[in-house]
Scaffold this motif. Structure first.
Motif, PDB file in Angstrom:
ATOM      1  N   GLU A  62       0.816  -1.217   0.000  1.00 39.37           N
ATOM      2  CA  GLU A  62       0.000   0.000   0.000  1.00 39.37           C
ATOM      3  C   GLU A  62       0.846   1.262   0.000  1.00 39.37           C
ATOM      4  OE1 GLU A  62      -3.199  -0.133   2.856  1.00 39.37           O
ATOM      5  OE2 GLU A  62      -3.637  -2.224   2.357  1.00 39.37           O
ATOM      6  N   LEU A  63       1.832   1.321   0.849  1.00 44.29           N
ATOM      7  CA  LEU A  63       2.650   2.532   0.942  1.00 44.29           C
ATOM      8  C   LEU A  63       3.728   2.549  -0.142  1.00 44.29           C
ATOM      9  CD1 LEU A  63       3.176   5.140   2.512  1.00 44.29           C
ATOM     10  CD2 LEU A  63       4.614   3.824   4.074  1.00 44.29           C
ATOM     11  N   GLY A  64       4.498   1.477  -0.224  1.00 52.62           N
ATOM     12  CA  GLY A  64       5.609   1.439  -1.172  1.00 52.62           C
ATOM     13  C   GLY A  64       5.166   1.365  -2.623  1.00 52.62           C
ATOM     14  N   PHE A  65       4.375   0.342  -2.939  1.00 50.70           N
ATOM     15  CA  PHE A  65       3.913   0.189  -4.319  1.00 50.70           C
ATOM     16  C   PHE A  65       2.976   1.327  -4.710  1.00 50.70           C
ATOM     17  CE2 PHE A  65       4.484  -4.688  -5.014  1.00 50.70           C
ATOM     18  CZ  PHE A  65       5.802  -4.596  -4.609  1.00 50.70           C
ATOM     19  N   GLY A  66       2.184   1.807  -3.741  1.00 51.69           N
ATOM     20  CA  GLY A  66       1.305   2.943  -4.024  1.00 51.69           C
ATOM     21  C   GLY A  66       2.100   4.163  -4.452  1.00 51.69           C
ATOM     22  N   PHE A  67       3.200   4.416  -3.762  1.00 52.60           N
ATOM     23  CA  PHE A  67       4.068   5.534  -4.124  1.00 52.60           C
ATOM     24  C   PHE A  67       4.683   5.310  -5.508  1.00 52.60           C
ATOM     25  CE2 PHE A  67       8.263   7.625  -4.081  1.00 52.60           C
ATOM     26  CZ  PHE A  67       7.845   8.941  -3.936  1.00 52.60           C
ATOM     27  N   LEU A  68       5.125   4.069  -5.788  1.00 49.37           N
ATOM     28  CA  LEU A  68       5.717   3.778  -7.096  1.00 49.37           C
ATOM     29  C   LEU A  68       4.729   4.040  -8.230  1.00 49.37           C
ATOM     30  CD1 LEU A  68       7.742   0.498  -6.430  1.00 49.37           C
ATOM     31  CD2 LEU A  68       8.623   2.828  -6.667  1.00 49.37           C
ATOM     32  N   ILE A  69       3.481   3.621  -8.052  1.00 52.27           N
ATOM     33  CA  ILE A  69       2.489   3.868  -9.102  1.00 52.27           C
ATOM     34  C   ILE A  69       2.194   5.356  -9.217  1.00 52.27           C
ATOM     35  CG2 ILE A  69       0.051   3.552  -9.708  1.00 52.27           C
ATOM     36  CD1 ILE A  69       0.363   0.630  -8.986  1.00 52.27           C
ATOM     37  N   ALA A  70       2.108   6.059  -8.106  1.00 52.58           N
ATOM     38  CA  ALA A  70       1.827   7.498  -8.143  1.00 52.58           C
ATOM     39  C   ALA A  70       2.891   8.253  -8.941  1.00 52.58           C
ATOM     40  CB  ALA A  70       1.712   8.061  -6.731  1.00 52.58           C
ATOM     41  N   ILE A  71       4.156   7.868  -8.795  1.00 52.64           N
ATOM     42  CA  ILE A  71       5.217   8.550  -9.542  1.00 52.64           C
ATOM     43  C   ILE A  71       5.461   7.906 -10.908  1.00 52.64           C
ATOM     44  CG2 ILE A  71       6.323   9.428  -7.460  1.00 52.64           C
ATOM     45  CD1 ILE A  71       8.565   7.299  -7.933  1.00 52.64           C
ATOM     46  N   GLY A  72       4.848   6.748 -11.139  1.00 55.60           N
ATOM     47  CA  GLY A  72       4.977   6.087 -12.428  1.00 55.60           C
ATOM     48  C   GLY A  72       6.295   5.367 -12.625  1.00 55.60           C
ATOM     49  N   PHE A  73       6.683   4.575 -11.645  1.00 60.24           N
ATOM     50  CA  PHE A  73       7.943   3.828 -11.704  1.00 60.24           C
ATOM     51  C   PHE A  73       7.648   2.333 -11.667  1.00 60.24           C
ATOM     52  CE2 PHE A  73      12.050   2.422  -9.704  1.00 60.24           C
ATOM     53  CZ  PHE A  73      12.853   2.743 -10.789  1.00 60.24           C
TER      54      PHE A  73
END
Length: 137
Positions: A62-73
């Motif tokens: 939720e936190l890690g992968f969510g951040f990755l998707i938000a920045i598009g990585f």
């Protein structure tokens, strides 16, 4: 026939979709991390296997992968993993078929919310992150 073309705004809409879809997960992932003992307790209460490991996975996704998707990585593979996670959490944490009354109704809403979000994540896996992303540069 095209009744509405958003081709010129495609990348902006994909950016907005990524960020808006992940707001929920990043916020709740942070809450799970900040109240980790409570998260482990909740995992145990819903019958999640290995509650501590389940809580760690929930925070990372939720936190890690969510951040990755938000920045598009690493958007495409992360979106697929996230879709599987979202359906799994629906099946484990929102078992509306085992409840009655208002609890059943609330769990059913959350179950189908997760299913719908999984659909959006699969769509993101197909479309990609767009130009306004780490992947797009």
């Amino acid at each position: 026939m095209r009744y509405l073309s958003l081709d010129n705004q495609r990348d902006g809409f994909i950016l907005a979709a990524r960020v808006l879809m992940m707001v929920l997960f990043v916020l709740f992932g942070w809450q799970k991390l900040a109240g980790f003992a409570g998260t482990v307790g909740y995992m145990a209460s819903v019958g999640a296997p290995l509650p501590t490991l389940s809580a760690i996975i929930a925070v990372v996704v939720e936190l890690g992968f969510g951040f990755l998707i938000a920045i598009g990585f690493f958007t495409r593979p992360v979106a697929i993993i996230f879709a599987v996670y979202t359906v799994a959490t629906a099946l484990i944490g929102h078992r509306y078929w085992a409840l009655t009354g208002m609890d059943q109704y609330m769990a059913m809403i959350n179950f189908y919310k997760n299913v719908s979000i999984a659909g959006g994540l699969l769509l993101l896996a197909v479309t990609g992150p767009g130009r306004y992303s780490v992947d797009g540069k």
